[in-house]
Scaffold this motif. Structure first.
Motif, PDB file in Angstrom:
ATOM      1  N   ARG A   1      36.328  30.506   4.883  1.00 26.37           N
ATOM      2  CA  ARG A   1      35.979  31.979   5.399  1.00 26.37           C
ATOM      3  C   ARG A   1      36.086  31.939   6.865  1.00 26.37           C
ATOM      4  NH1 ARG A   1      31.028  34.656   2.666  1.00 26.37           N
ATOM      5  NH2 ARG A   1      32.588  36.443   3.562  1.00 26.37           N
TER       6      ARG A   1
ATOM      7  N   TRP B   1      30.609  35.810  19.514  1.00 25.88           N
ATOM      8  CA  TRP B   1      30.094  35.666  18.291  1.00 25.88           C
ATOM      9  C   TRP B   1      30.757  34.894  17.257  1.00 25.88           C
ATOM     10  CZ3 TRP B   1      26.311  40.180  16.319  1.00 25.88           C
ATOM     11  CH2 TRP B   1      25.196  40.162  17.401  1.00 25.88           C
TER      12      TRP B   1
ATOM     13  N   ALA C   1      20.506  36.355  16.973  1.00 20.85           N
ATOM     14  CA  ALA C   1      20.318  37.652  16.103  1.00 20.85           C
ATOM     15  C   ALA C   1      20.056  37.370  14.654  1.00 20.85           C
ATOM     16  CB  ALA C   1      21.938  38.130  16.487  1.00 20.85           C
TER      17      ALA C   1
ATOM     18  N   GLU D   1      30.749  31.470  17.947  1.00 20.36           N
ATOM     19  CA  GLU D   1      29.498  30.745  17.422  1.00 20.36           C
ATOM     20  C   GLU D   1      29.466  30.629  15.913  1.00 20.36           C
ATOM     21  OE1 GLU D   1      26.792  33.599  20.108  1.00 20.36           O
ATOM     22  OE2 GLU D   1      25.537  31.673  19.185  1.00 20.36           O
ATOM     23  N   ALA D   2      30.032  31.714  15.225  1.00 19.36           N
ATOM     24  CA  ALA D   2      30.223  31.521  13.722  1.00 19.36           C
ATOM     25  C   ALA D   2      31.101  30.303  13.285  1.00 19.36           C
ATOM     26  CB  ALA D   2      30.459  32.944  12.965  1.00 19.36           C
TER      27      ALA D   2
ATOM     28  N   VAL E   1      28.822  27.749   7.656  1.00 18.32           N
ATOM     29  CA  VAL E   1      29.911  28.811   7.235  1.00 18.32           C
ATOM     30  C   VAL E   1      31.082  28.078   6.705  1.00 18.32           C
ATOM     31  CG1 VAL E   1      31.306  30.480   7.981  1.00 18.32           C
ATOM     32  CG2 VAL E   1      29.044  30.384   8.888  1.00 18.32           C
TER      33      VAL E   1
ATOM     34  N   ASP F   1      29.370  27.034  13.496  1.00 15.46           N
ATOM     35  CA  ASP F   1      28.278  27.024  12.611  1.00 15.46           C
ATOM     36  C   ASP F   1      28.819  25.939  11.191  1.00 15.46           C
ATOM     37  OD1 ASP F   1      26.472  26.929  10.562  1.00 15.46           O
ATOM     38  OD2 ASP F   1      25.716  29.239  11.046  1.00 15.46           O
TER      39      ASP F   1
ATOM     40  N   GLY G   1      32.587  39.939  23.812  1.00 10.71           N
ATOM     41  CA  GLY G   1      31.200  39.821  23.026  1.00 10.71           C
ATOM     42  C   GLY G   1      31.678  39.459  21.540  1.00 10.71           C
ATOM     43  N   ALA G   2      32.517  40.178  20.985  1.00 11.78           N
ATOM     44  CA  ALA G   2      32.872  39.966  19.538  1.00 11.78           C
ATOM     45  C   ALA G   2      33.501  38.597  19.517  1.00 11.78           C
ATOM     46  CB  ALA G   2      33.787  40.998  19.175  1.00 11.78           C
TER      47      ALA G   2
ATOM     48  N   PHE H   1      31.718  42.603  15.193  1.00 10.84           N
ATOM     49  CA  PHE H   1      30.681  41.981  15.467  1.00 10.84           C
ATOM     50  C   PHE H   1      29.922  41.338  14.185  1.00 10.84           C
ATOM     51  CE2 PHE H   1      31.413  43.906  19.374  1.00 10.84           C
ATOM     52  CZ  PHE H   1      30.906  42.821  20.249  1.00 10.84           C
TER      53      PHE H   1
ATOM     54  N   LEU I   1      22.259  47.534  16.187  1.00  9.76           N
ATOM     55  CA  LEU I   1      23.080  46.688  16.779  1.00  9.76           C
ATOM     56  C   LEU I   1      24.369  47.202  17.354  1.00  9.76           C
ATOM     57  CD1 LEU I   1      23.937  43.611  17.172  1.00  9.76           C
ATOM     58  CD2 LEU I   1      25.260  43.746  15.148  1.00  9.76           C
TER      59      LEU I   1
ATOM     60  N   GLU J   1      30.840  41.042  11.165  1.00 13.77           N
ATOM     61  CA  GLU J   1      31.633  40.057  10.213  1.00 13.77           C
ATOM     62  C   GLU J   1      31.066  38.356  10.595  1.00 13.77           C
ATOM     63  OE1 GLU J   1      33.107  40.746   7.521  1.00 13.77           O
ATOM     64  OE2 GLU J   1      33.714  38.898   6.931  1.00 13.77           O
ATOM     65  N   PRO J   2      30.923  37.924  11.755  1.00 16.63           N
ATOM     66  CA  PRO J   2      30.541  36.763  12.263  1.00 16.63           C
ATOM     67  C   PRO J   2      28.957  36.509  11.750  1.00 16.63           C
ATOM     68  CG  PRO J   2      31.639  37.333  14.068  1.00 16.63           C
ATOM     69  CD  PRO J   2      31.465  38.771  13.167  1.00 16.63           C
ATOM     70  N   LEU J   3      28.074  37.607  11.969  1.00 21.43           N
ATOM     71  CA  LEU J   3      26.714  37.603  11.451  1.00 21.43           C
ATOM     72  C   LEU J   3      26.482  37.380   9.984  1.00 21.43           C
ATOM     73  CD1 LEU J   3      24.523  40.588  13.113  1.00 21.43           C
ATOM     74  CD2 LEU J   3      23.955  38.206  12.808  1.00 21.43           C
ATOM     75  N   ARG J   4      27.518  38.261   9.413  1.00 16.03           N
ATOM     76  CA  ARG J   4      27.336  38.267   7.688  1.00 16.03           C
ATOM     77  C   ARG J   4      27.670  36.894   7.304  1.00 16.03           C
ATOM     78  NH1 ARG J   4      30.348  42.243   3.435  1.00 16.03           N
ATOM     79  NH2 ARG J   4      30.276  40.485   2.037  1.00 16.03           N
ATOM     80  N   LEU J   5      28.771  36.167   8.039  1.00 18.20           N
ATOM     81  CA  LEU J   5      29.090  34.920   7.650  1.00 18.20           C
ATOM     82  C   LEU J   5      27.923  33.900   7.687  1.00 18.20           C
ATOM     83  CD1 LEU J   5      32.750  34.426   8.716  1.00 18.20           C
ATOM     84  CD2 LEU J   5      32.053  35.029   6.433  1.00 18.20           C
ATOM     85  N   VAL J   6      27.403  33.875   8.937  1.00 19.08           N
ATOM     86  CA  VAL J   6      26.121  33.062   9.144  1.00 19.08           C
ATOM     87  C   VAL J   6      25.255  33.363   8.090  1.00 19.08           C
ATOM     88  CG1 VAL J   6      24.389  32.484  10.818  1.00 19.08           C
ATOM     89  CG2 VAL J   6      26.794  32.974  11.455  1.00 19.08           C
TER      90      VAL J   6
ATOM     91  N   LEU K   1      37.757  34.830  10.889  1.00 22.43           N
ATOM     92  CA  LEU K   1      37.097  34.721  12.315  1.00 22.43           C
ATOM     93  C   LEU K   1      38.377  34.572  13.286  1.00 22.43           C
ATOM     94  CD1 LEU K   1      33.824  32.889  11.717  1.00 22.43           C
ATOM     95  CD2 LEU K   1      34.156  35.167  11.970  1.00 22.43           C
TER      96      LEU K   1
ATOM     97  N   THR L   1      22.977  39.327  22.761  1.00 23.47           N
ATOM     98  CA  THR L   1      22.034  38.246  22.073  1.00 23.47           C
ATOM     99  C   THR L   1      22.994  37.041  21.533  1.00 23.47           C
ATOM    100  OG1 THR L   1      20.879  40.295  21.354  1.00 23.47           O
ATOM    101  CG2 THR L   1      20.293  38.302  20.231  1.00 23.47           C
ATOM    102  N   PRO L   2      22.400  35.810  21.643  1.00 17.43           N
ATOM    103  CA  PRO L   2      23.100  34.819  20.986  1.00 17.43           C
ATOM    104  C   PRO L   2      23.290  35.165  19.375  1.00 17.43           C
ATOM    105  CG  PRO L   2      21.897  33.938  22.440  1.00 17.43           C
ATOM    106  CD  PRO L   2      21.456  35.403  22.521  1.00 17.43           C
ATOM    107  N   LEU L   3      24.414  34.700  18.588  1.00 16.70           N
ATOM    108  CA  LEU L   3      24.793  35.067  17.322  1.00 16.70           C
ATOM    109  C   LEU L   3      23.668  34.281  16.361  1.00 16.70           C
ATOM    110  CD1 LEU L   3      26.470  36.261  14.912  1.00 16.70           C
ATOM    111  CD2 LEU L   3      27.706  33.889  15.065  1.00 16.70           C
ATOM    112  N   GLU L   4      23.095  33.113  17.120  1.00 11.97           N
ATOM    113  CA  GLU L   4      22.048  32.634  16.133  1.00 11.97           C
ATOM    114  C   GLU L   4      20.648  33.005  16.280  1.00 11.97           C
ATOM    115  OE1 GLU L   4      21.636  28.185  17.536  1.00 11.97           O
ATOM    116  OE2 GLU L   4      20.170  28.049  16.100  1.00 11.97           O
TER     117      GLU L   4
ATOM    118  N   LYS M   1      25.153  44.040  21.228  1.00  9.41           N
ATOM    119  CA  LYS M   1      26.163  43.562  20.576  1.00  9.41           C
ATOM    120  C   LYS M   1      26.565  42.379  22.007  1.00  9.41           C
ATOM    121  CE  LYS M   1      28.350  46.600  17.426  1.00  9.41           C
ATOM    122  NZ  LYS M   1      29.291  47.447  17.121  1.00  9.41           N
ATOM    123  N   GLY M   2      26.948  41.291  21.288  1.00  8.59           N
ATOM    124  CA  GLY M   2      27.553  40.222  22.262  1.00  8.59           C
ATOM    125  C   GLY M   2      26.573  39.597  23.353  1.00  8.59           C
TER     126      GLY M   2
END
Lengths: 268, 137
Positions: free
Chosen positions: A69, A55, B123, A58-59, A65, A62, A51-52, B17, B93, B19-24, A73, B118-121, B115-116
């Motif tokens: 940075r 994500w 979330a 996906e980031a 981003v 984007d 899952g990680a 988990f 989360l 960190e990618p959310l935070r960056l977006v 990732l 729900t698509p990141l976008e 976690k993982g």
């Protein structure tokens, strides 16, 4: 023997068989329940890193981003992949190690292995994960030179690599941040050992007694890291048993040392 | 209010988990802060204005809250936040799948994301909507 006495004996034998049958049924149910729970745990442990990774990808995709940075990732994806490979190896090991132990023989023939090289490779493998918490894994090369010189250790490499990896993974998970994790070699008249030493959560005397049992996780370990299979040290101890060796834990305050001890004749 | 005025607080001991959310979300202009246990998070909430809290469930409680089982920390944390910081919007989360526990979180007004799964976008958009009150899909 009088006939009625024989009948009485048969009845009591039947009663014993019935109760033995009940006991075995209960035991089987217990094993089934624990293996279900184990499978659920396995599924959870495998899903989380995947899952990680999803994500992180996906980031990465984007466009908003900033590129600068995104390297974090990539490191995170690498770490998660290392965790996954390590976990899957543990699960695979779990399923055939018991059979190997019953047979008392190795699946693959032990071969002479350069232990310093193995130690350096494994340390490199776990370094990205360690770096995330500001930790550093240091291989004390001088101790390997001193113990092994030009000699090698006759072992089943994949099994011992997994045992050392399990110790390193624990050290990375449970060490205080910004501490050094030492990987070193030591020897006495009868044994040679590979030791992982780190500073982190203390291990109580009671925990020391149970720490190599399957599924055991210490209270402080559960407090610090919620997820864990509780099979890493158990597997390491089984690997050492197969090598006619032993695993030891020595903990004083926040310093803990886990040693994989091999009989000296394996030094070749 | 522009995203810059909103602070999003992430609390998770495993940043893989968050960190990618935070960056977006930072790329969208939000101010993001990451902490790793309940004690540090309560400290932060005491002295900072937070629009959205994104919290893990299974995490350490930290020194100020001893004796909490780490698999349950998030439940204690959400209750405390609802009581002491009612203006903070809460998103949990986690990886837990126990519906009874998830229902309890929902009754407390928390949104639950697995976690993982729900698509990141999605979330990120949900967090954005919670923070700004504007649906911007």
């Amino acid at each position: 023997m009088r006939p009625e006495q024989g009948t009485r004996m048969n009845e009591s034998q039947i009663a014993a068989l019935v109760s033995e049958n009940e006991r075995l049924k209960a035991e089987l149910n217990e094993v089934r329940a624990s293996s279900n729970q184990y499978l659920q745990n396995v599924a959870h442990q495998l899903t989380a890193p995947l899952g990680a990774i999803k994500w992180s990808i996906e980031a990465l995709k984007d466009p908003q981003v900033p590129i600068g940075r995104k390297s974090n990732l990539l490191s995170s994806i690498y770490s998660q992949a290392t965790i996954l490979v390590h976990l899957i190896k543990n699960f695979a090991l779990m399923s055939n190690l018991e059979a190997d132990l019953e047979l008392g023989q190795f699946r693959e023939k032990p071969e002479p292995i350069d232990m310093m090289r193995l130690a350096i490779n494994l340390a490199n493998d776990f370094q990205p994960q360690a770096s995330e918490r500001g930790n550093k894994i240091v291989v004390a090369e001088s101790t390997f030179h001193k113990v092994f010189g030009s000699k090698k250790l006759a072992i089943e490499k994949n099994l011992v690599a997994q045992a050392i990896s399990n110790l390193l993974e624990n050290a990375v998970k449970y060490a205080d941040s910004r501490e050094t994790i030492n990987l070193l070699a030591q020897a006495d008249d009868r044994t040679v050992s590979i030791v992982v030493e780190s500073k982190g959560i203390p291990i109580s005397d009671e925990e020391k007694r149970n720490i190599f049992a399957r599924g055991f996780r210490g209270a402080a370990a559960r407090q610090k890291v919620a997820a864990g299979t509780g099979i890493g040290l158990y597997l390491a101890s089984r690997v050492m048993k197969l090598h006619q060796g032993a695993i030891h834990v020595d903990a004083q305050g926040r310093i803990s040392r886990f040693a994989l001890e091999f009989p000296r004749p394996k030094l070749k | 209010m522009s995203p810059k005025k909103h602070t999003i607080l992430f609390v998770d001991d495993e940043p893989m988990f968050t960190e990618p959310l935070r960056l977006v979300l930072e790329a969208k202009g939000f101010n993001c802060v990451s902490l790793t246990d309940m004690s540090a998070a309560v400290d932060f909430l005491d002295s900072n204005e937070v629009s959205v809290l994104v919290s893990d469930i299974m995490m350490p409680s930290g020194e100020a809250f001893p004796g909490i089982d780490s698999s349950e920390t998030g439940f204690h944390f959400v209750s405390l936040v609802r009581e002491e910081f009612p203006d903070v919007r809460v998103i949990c989360l986690s990886v837990i799948g126990d519906q009874t526990k998830i229902e309890k979180l929902k009754r407390q007004g928390a949104l639950y994301l697995r976690k993982g799964e729900t698509p990141l976008e999605t979330a990120a958009k949900l967090i954005e909507t919670k923070a700004t009150g504007v649906i911007n899909f």
